[in-house]
Design a protein around this motif. Structure first.
Motif, PDB file in Angstrom:
ATOM      1  N   GLY A 130       0.716  -1.259   0.229  1.00  0.00           N
ATOM      2  CA  GLY A 130       0.348   0.110   0.089  1.00  0.00           C
ATOM      3  C   GLY A 130       0.452   0.784   0.171  1.00  0.00           C
ATOM      4  O   GLY A 130       2.277   1.216   0.576  1.00  0.00           O
ATOM      5  N   LEU A 142       0.094   1.651  -8.256  1.00  0.00           N
ATOM      6  CA  LEU A 142      -1.423   1.941  -7.792  1.00  0.00           C
ATOM      7  C   LEU A 142      -2.039   3.254  -7.858  1.00  0.00           C
ATOM      8  O   LEU A 142      -3.376   3.186  -8.588  1.00  0.00           O
ATOM      9  CB  LEU A 142      -2.296   1.408  -6.308  1.00  0.00           C
ATOM     10  CG  LEU A 142      -0.694   2.225  -5.030  1.00  0.00           C
ATOM     11  CD1 LEU A 142      -0.910   4.025  -5.618  1.00  0.00           C
ATOM     12  CD2 LEU A 142      -1.305   1.824  -4.236  1.00  0.00           C
ATOM     13  N   ASN A 143      -1.794   4.202  -8.847  1.00  0.00           N
ATOM     14  CA  ASN A 143      -2.326   5.513  -9.394  1.00  0.00           C
ATOM     15  C   ASN A 143      -2.963   5.724 -10.442  1.00  0.00           C
ATOM     16  O   ASN A 143      -4.320   5.938  -9.692  1.00  0.00           O
ATOM     17  CB  ASN A 143      -1.226   6.028  -9.993  1.00  0.00           C
ATOM     18  CG  ASN A 143       0.016   7.097  -9.025  1.00  0.00           C
ATOM     19  OD1 ASN A 143      -0.072   6.248  -8.055  1.00  0.00           O
ATOM     20  ND2 ASN A 143       1.313   7.150  -9.757  1.00  0.00           N
ATOM     21  N   ALA A 162      -5.077   2.673 -11.398  1.00  0.00           N
ATOM     22  CA  ALA A 162      -6.360   2.455 -10.721  1.00  0.00           C
ATOM     23  C   ALA A 162      -7.263   2.961  -9.229  1.00  0.00           C
ATOM     24  O   ALA A 162      -8.291   3.004  -9.644  1.00  0.00           O
ATOM     25  CB  ALA A 162      -6.031   0.747  -9.893  1.00  0.00           C
ATOM     26  N   VAL A 163      -6.624   3.752  -8.722  1.00  0.00           N
ATOM     27  CA  VAL A 163      -7.123   4.300  -7.301  1.00  0.00           C
ATOM     28  C   VAL A 163      -7.883   5.642  -8.365  1.00  0.00           C
ATOM     29  O   VAL A 163      -9.181   6.197  -8.028  1.00  0.00           O
ATOM     30  CB  VAL A 163      -5.960   5.310  -6.963  1.00  0.00           C
ATOM     31  CG1 VAL A 163      -6.853   6.417  -5.656  1.00  0.00           C
ATOM     32  CG2 VAL A 163      -5.601   4.264  -5.415  1.00  0.00           C
ATOM     33  N   ILE A 201      -0.969  10.305  -7.191  1.00  0.00           N
ATOM     34  CA  ILE A 201      -2.831   9.862  -7.729  1.00  0.00           C
ATOM     35  C   ILE A 201      -3.413  10.774  -8.094  1.00  0.00           C
ATOM     36  O   ILE A 201      -4.138  11.260  -8.729  1.00  0.00           O
ATOM     37  CB  ILE A 201      -3.856   9.136  -6.662  1.00  0.00           C
ATOM     38  CG1 ILE A 201      -2.331   8.039  -6.002  1.00  0.00           C
ATOM     39  CG2 ILE A 201      -4.832   8.994  -6.972  1.00  0.00           C
ATOM     40  CD1 ILE A 201      -2.558   7.565  -4.272  1.00  0.00           C
ATOM     41  N   SER A 247      -7.415   0.176  -4.814  1.00  0.00           N
ATOM     42  CA  SER A 247      -6.519   0.067  -6.046  1.00  0.00           C
ATOM     43  C   SER A 247      -6.386  -1.641  -5.871  1.00  0.00           C
ATOM     44  O   SER A 247      -6.004  -2.093  -6.271  1.00  0.00           O
ATOM     45  CB  SER A 247      -5.377   0.095  -5.055  1.00  0.00           C
ATOM     46  OG  SER A 247      -4.928  -0.697  -3.508  1.00  0.00           O
ATOM     47  N   THR A 297      -2.668  -4.270 -10.355  1.00  0.00           N
ATOM     48  CA  THR A 297      -2.475  -3.440  -8.966  1.00  0.00           C
ATOM     49  C   THR A 297      -2.753  -4.453  -7.932  1.00  0.00           C
ATOM     50  O   THR A 297      -0.997  -3.938  -7.386  1.00  0.00           O
ATOM     51  CB  THR A 297      -3.680  -2.478  -9.547  1.00  0.00           C
ATOM     52  OG1 THR A 297      -4.000  -1.677 -10.078  1.00  0.00           O
ATOM     53  CG2 THR A 297      -2.978  -1.524  -7.939  1.00  0.00           C
ATOM     54  N   ARG A 298      -2.856  -4.618  -7.671  1.00  0.00           N
ATOM     55  CA  ARG A 298      -2.898  -5.449  -6.352  1.00  0.00           C
ATOM     56  C   ARG A 298      -1.052  -6.944  -6.966  1.00  0.00           C
ATOM     57  O   ARG A 298      -0.689  -6.519  -6.170  1.00  0.00           O
ATOM     58  CB  ARG A 298      -3.884  -6.635  -6.142  1.00  0.00           C
ATOM     59  CG  ARG A 298      -4.875  -5.502  -5.876  1.00  0.00           C
ATOM     60  CD  ARG A 298      -4.529  -4.648  -4.170  1.00  0.00           C
ATOM     61  NE  ARG A 298      -5.185  -4.357  -3.080  1.00  0.00           N
ATOM     62  CZ  ARG A 298      -6.266  -3.748  -2.776  1.00  0.00           C
ATOM     63  NH1 ARG A 298      -6.131  -4.984  -2.317  1.00  0.00           N
ATOM     64  NH2 ARG A 298      -6.906  -3.047  -2.203  1.00  0.00           N
ATOM     65  N   MET A 347       1.553  -4.303  -6.981  1.00  0.00           N
ATOM     66  CA  MET A 347       2.194  -4.043  -5.261  1.00  0.00           C
ATOM     67  C   MET A 347       2.234  -5.027  -4.789  1.00  0.00           C
ATOM     68  O   MET A 347       3.877  -4.651  -4.183  1.00  0.00           O
ATOM     69  CB  MET A 347       0.632  -3.520  -4.625  1.00  0.00           C
ATOM     70  CG  MET A 347       0.035  -2.653  -5.518  1.00  0.00           C
ATOM     71  SD  MET A 347      -1.303  -2.372  -4.289  1.00  0.00           S
ATOM     72  CE  MET A 347      -1.282  -1.975  -2.813  1.00  0.00           C
TER      73      MET A 347
END
Ligand code: NDP
Length: 312
Positions: free
Chosen positions: A74, A99-100, A102-103, A154, A281, A286-287, A290
């Protein structure tokens, strides 16, 4: 000899397989006797793998005298005592950037869902109500003025998407960013007064706690909408709920809450609110990225290399 690590919370099979291949892994959440696990293995544990929700509790830190690194899954690290890690010389890593997108998608999705009333429209069709009449008219995003609280990694992705969707973008942060094409507001209340939407994507910490205050939400007003994909701690949640119920605030799209996974009861029945269980995210792509960063940061540390994405 494999280094010993403590995994605080469950992670994907892909991450856990990578951990098992490289380390002796102690699984904290899964241990029938957690205190016993810490007493027996704490002195040998050199690394911790955790996430932005669980972080690392002070009593766990205290039980790990040989701790060298906390690798967090995270980008937000508000659940980790960074000052304590610094003081002890413990490295900390997070998972920024991957994750930018996706968020940002989630922020935009909440805006669309709220203004076009997509959850209600879906229910309308499923319940057969369309056979009896039309759904009615909704608002629209095109031409709206959006204020972003936190034009960081983000926030910039959100801004870019808003621009191509024909919206006007302003932002608030502690600093003006000279090379960004958006209007800067040094005062959050003034920005809230001028915009149709306020999107919060700043980090949770002592300085940002309650920054979206009653005054800010009141300035946003009955025709304004609030979207929170940052942290629940950014907003005065009781004031937000009260204003949403009374009509003092137009609507809200919320992915994060003050006391997750508990959501204020009063929000559950409100038509002017779209709720999401901290899914910003949470896409497969994305996960996976991460998780790979968590694995790579731990590997870099134990190989004596610099961390890929260090916080400390
Ligand atoms: P960045 O550090 O890149 O950006 C943070 C922005 O917030 C900066 O532009 C900064 O601007 C601003 N900011 C920081 N402190 C303050 C302050 N005291 N007052 C006003 N503005 C402030 O972070 P990211 O974009 O990578 O991530 C932002 C946050 O999003 C994370 O910390 C996390 O909490 C949340 N998040 C939520 C997710 C979800 O699933 N919903 C997923 C991922 C992240 P300046 O320095 O000018 O003040």
């Amino acid at each position: 000899m494999k280094p010993e690590i403590l995994q605080i919370c469950p992670m994907s099979p892909r991450i856990e397989a990578a951990f098992d291949a490289a380390y002796v892994v102690h699984r904290y959440w899964d241990a029938p006797d957690r205190a016993g696990l810490l007493a027996a293995h704490g002195p040998a544990i050199r690394g911790v793998a955790t996430d932005g929700h669980y972080g690392i509790a002070p009593e766990i830190m205290a039980a790990l005298p040989a701790l060298e690194i906390v690798a967090s899954y995270g980008v937000g690290y508000d659940a980790i005592d960074i000052a304590a890690c610094k003081a002890r010389g413990v490295h900390v890593s997070n998972t920024p950037d991957v994750l930018n997108d996706a968020v940002a998608e989630m922020a935009i999705g909440l805006m669309h869902a709220l203004v076009r009333r997509i959850p209600q429209a879906d229910a309308f069709v499923r319940e057969g109500k369309w056979l009896d009449g039309t759904f009615g008219l909704t608002g629209e995003l095109t031409g709206a003025h959006v204020g972003i609280l936190g034009l960081g990694r983000i926030g910039k992705e959100i801004a870019r998407r808003l621009q191509v969707s024909k919206m006007r973008v302003s932002y608030h942060g502690r600093h003006e960013q000279a090379f960004e094409p958006y209007v800067y507001y040094p005062d959050l209340v003034a920005m809230a007064r001028d915009v149709d939407w306020l999107v919060a994507i700043a980090p949770g910490n002592a300085a940002t706690r309650g920054i979206v205050s009653r005054e800010v939400l009141t300035a946003l007003g009955p025709r304004g909408n609030f979207v929170n994909v940052g942290r629940g701690s950014l907003v005065d949640e009781p004031a937000m709920v009260e204003l949403l119920v009374s009509g003092g605030l137009g609507g809200a799209g919320l992915d994060v809450f003050a006391d997750e996974p508990r959501v204020p009861e009063a929000l559950l029945g409100l038509p002017n609110v779209v709720l999401s269980p901290h899914q910003g995210s949470a896409t497969e792509k994305t996960r996976t990225a991460m998780g790979d960063l968590v694995v790579q940061n731990l590997a870099a540390h134990f190989a004596g290399d610099p961390l890929l994405t260090p916080v400390v």
